[in-house]
Motif scaffolding. Structure first.
Motif, PDB file in Angstrom:
ATOM      1  N   PHE A   1     -19.631 -20.176 -18.395  1.00 48.31           N
ATOM      2  CA  PHE A   1     -19.800 -20.814 -16.939  1.00 48.31           C
ATOM      3  C   PHE A   1     -20.664 -22.314 -17.088  1.00 48.31           C
ATOM      4  O   PHE A   1     -20.498 -22.935 -16.116  1.00 48.31           O
ATOM      5  N   ASP A   2     -21.293 -22.362 -18.005  1.00 46.20           N
ATOM      6  CA  ASP A   2     -21.902 -23.773 -18.155  1.00 46.20           C
ATOM      7  C   ASP A   2     -21.194 -24.835 -18.954  1.00 46.20           C
ATOM      8  O   ASP A   2     -21.305 -26.136 -18.330  1.00 46.20           O
ATOM      9  N   THR A   3     -20.295 -24.520 -19.333  1.00 48.42           N
ATOM     10  CA  THR A   3     -19.208 -25.297 -20.328  1.00 48.42           C
ATOM     11  C   THR A   3     -17.815 -25.421 -20.158  1.00 48.42           C
ATOM     12  O   THR A   3     -17.022 -26.360 -20.449  1.00 48.42           O
ATOM     13  N   VAL A   4     -17.300 -24.207 -19.331  1.00 44.96           N
ATOM     14  CA  VAL A   4     -15.898 -24.102 -18.989  1.00 44.96           C
ATOM     15  C   VAL A   4     -15.649 -24.080 -17.707  1.00 44.96           C
ATOM     16  O   VAL A   4     -15.338 -25.159 -17.037  1.00 44.96           O
ATOM     17  N   CYS A   5     -15.723 -22.867 -17.159  1.00 47.01           N
ATOM     18  CA  CYS A   5     -15.656 -22.432 -15.660  1.00 47.01           C
ATOM     19  C   CYS A   5     -16.886 -22.988 -14.850  1.00 47.01           C
ATOM     20  O   CYS A   5     -17.399 -22.100 -14.305  1.00 47.01           O
TER      21      CYS A   5
END
Length: 203
Positions: free
Chosen positions: A38-42
């Motif tokens: 969640f922090d780096t992709v979605c």
């Protein structure tokens, strides 16, 4: 006697629950890996562009180009969106419907992707009860941009000075105030009736 003539509800986390963690707790069981996803992709910044009108096909393609090993998890965001909105907040919905029954002018202003809002409307029929709704994904702008508040007021004939907005996001609440509306920062269904009463709206 209140001088509020228009009551405007946000939807996500005000009328219906929203939590992307729900399906991903199953899809990515490790909490640290899930948070990294969640922090780096979605990321929230990626997701909000669908609220602004970007198609899911384009959104997925952009991420898959950069994170090909995460393709299944990226596509899962839309595929499992229905799990992210598991229920309505019954207390808030009941309050909104009572306001409508008492003759108050109620509309909705929401940051929502156009296609997922269609799905939400099928699942939650009470979303058809207010006089109308401005959906960010349909109009190509999002809260807290001032223009979306102005567009909502123009579309539904609202006098900003006589409107009050209910939203769970402090930036969105501040955006409404900057547009000349009054606003309530929604934190829980139980607080809303008291907050409305302070503005002279008694249910």
């Amino acid at each position: 006697m209140s001088d509020i003539r228009h009551i405007v509800f946000d939807i996500g986390k005000v009328l219906i629950h929203y939590d992307p963690e729900i399906p991903y707790a199953r899809l990515i069981p490790d909490a640290q890996q899930r948070q990294r996803f969640f922090d780096t992709v979605c990321t929230p910044a990626w997701n909000v562009e669908q609220d602004r009108g970007r198609s899911w096909e384009e959104a997925e393609a952009l991420l898959i180009d950069d994170h090909p090993h995460e393709e299944d998890n990226i596509r899962a965001f839309r595929r499992h969106w229905h799990e992210m909105v598991p229920h309505a907040y019954d207390e808030t919905v009941t309050l909104m419907l009572e306001l409508i029954e008492r003759g108050h002018d109620v509309t909705m202003l929401t940051n929502f992707a156009a296609d997922t809002f269609v799905e939400a409307r099928r699942r939650f029929p009470f979303l058809d009860r207010p006089r109308g709704v401005t959906v960010s994904g349909e109009v190509g702008m999002i809260k807290p941009e001032r223009r979306i508040y102005e567009l909502h007021a123009e579309t539904f004939g609202l006098d900003p000075a006589g409107a009050i907005f209910i939203d769970d996001s402090e930036p969105n609440v501040e955006g409404a105030r900057e547009a000349g509306w009054r606003a309530i920062h929604f934190t829980a269904p139980a607080m809303l009736e008291d907050a409305l009463a302070r503005h002279g709206i008694v249910v």
